[in-house]
Design a protein around this motif. Sequence first.
Motif, mmCIF file in Angstrom:
data_model
loop_
_atom_site.group_PDB
_atom_site.id
_atom_site.type_symbol
_atom_site.label_atom_id
_atom_site.label_comp_id
_atom_site.label_asym_id
_atom_site.label_seq_id
_atom_site.Cartn_x
_atom_site.Cartn_y
_atom_site.Cartn_z
ATOM 1 N N ARG A 81 -3.056 2.977 1.660
ATOM 2 C CA ARG A 81 -4.060 2.483 0.699
ATOM 3 C C ARG A 81 -3.777 1.031 0.324
ATOM 4 N NH1 ARG A 81 -4.456 7.889 -2.273
ATOM 5 N NH2 ARG A 81 -6.491 8.617 -1.603
ATOM 6 N N ARG A 82 -2.495 0.733 0.081
ATOM 7 C CA ARG A 82 -2.129 -0.643 -0.272
ATOM 8 C C ARG A 82 -2.429 -1.589 0.888
ATOM 9 N NH1 ARG A 82 2.832 0.240 -1.390
ATOM 10 N NH2 ARG A 82 3.809 -0.780 0.366
ATOM 11 N N LEU A 83 -2.127 -1.153 2.104
ATOM 12 C CA LEU A 83 -2.382 -1.977 3.287
ATOM 13 C C LEU A 83 -3.882 -2.226 3.451
ATOM 14 C CD1 LEU A 83 -1.271 -3.354 5.820
ATOM 15 C CD2 LEU A 83 -1.427 -1.170 6.987
ATOM 16 N N VAL A 84 -4.686 -1.181 3.308
ATOM 17 C CA VAL A 84 -6.140 -1.316 3.439
ATOM 18 C C VAL A 84 -6.675 -2.262 2.366
ATOM 19 C CG1 VAL A 84 -8.329 -0.071 3.149
ATOM 20 C CG2 VAL A 84 -6.525 0.885 4.588
ATOM 21 N N SER A 85 -6.180 -2.102 1.137
ATOM 22 C CA SER A 85 -6.631 -2.951 0.042
ATOM 23 C C SER A 85 -6.285 -4.416 0.300
ATOM 24 C CB SER A 85 -5.990 -2.472 -1.259
ATOM 25 O OG SER A 85 -6.267 -3.358 -2.298
#
Length: 198
Positions: free
Chosen positions: A44-48
Amino acid sequence: KNPLTPIQLVVQQVHQAYRGDDARFRKALDDAREMVDEEVATLRRLVSEFSEFARLPEPELAPLDLVVLAREAARGLDPSALRGQPSDRPPPTLTTECVTVPGPVKADAQLLRRCIDNLVRNAVQAVDEHGGQSVVLCARRGREEAILEVRDDGPGVPEEARERVFQPYFTTKELGTGLGLAIVKKAVLEHGGSIECG
């Protein structure tokens, strides 16, 4: 659609559905759920961050006092909240060291605040990990340019990593995505500036 939430929910349902008393199987379920939760959080952090990198807006340049920007940014940042991991040590201090910058510069205040936030966050985490104590945000005038600088008493970036540290997906942190400093560099270049680390 983001597939991460259904993946996480299915694993949680399987974990909750088990009613048996096999301790080894229960431990395997606990470990699996914990691993999926951690990996989903990382993704999720990477996508964000990737979305932020891809959608970085064009700077809206307006006259800006860098000293005011630096002081306001520092007031809004809490080093204890920026730490990468919990620690028993006191958090590093964050101070400003501002020399009057003659005249305003043309810059996008919101983009520069994001850059400062990211650079200070990286400095706090590096200092915290290596036992340092202070981070300094400095605004000053160079020969022909205005300079924003983040310094700390940590070990610095290893020499062999300095050329790559602003490249997308390069990270020296165990849980880093490698996009934060790439976003900073992109924003700085959009302002016609340059960035380097030591």
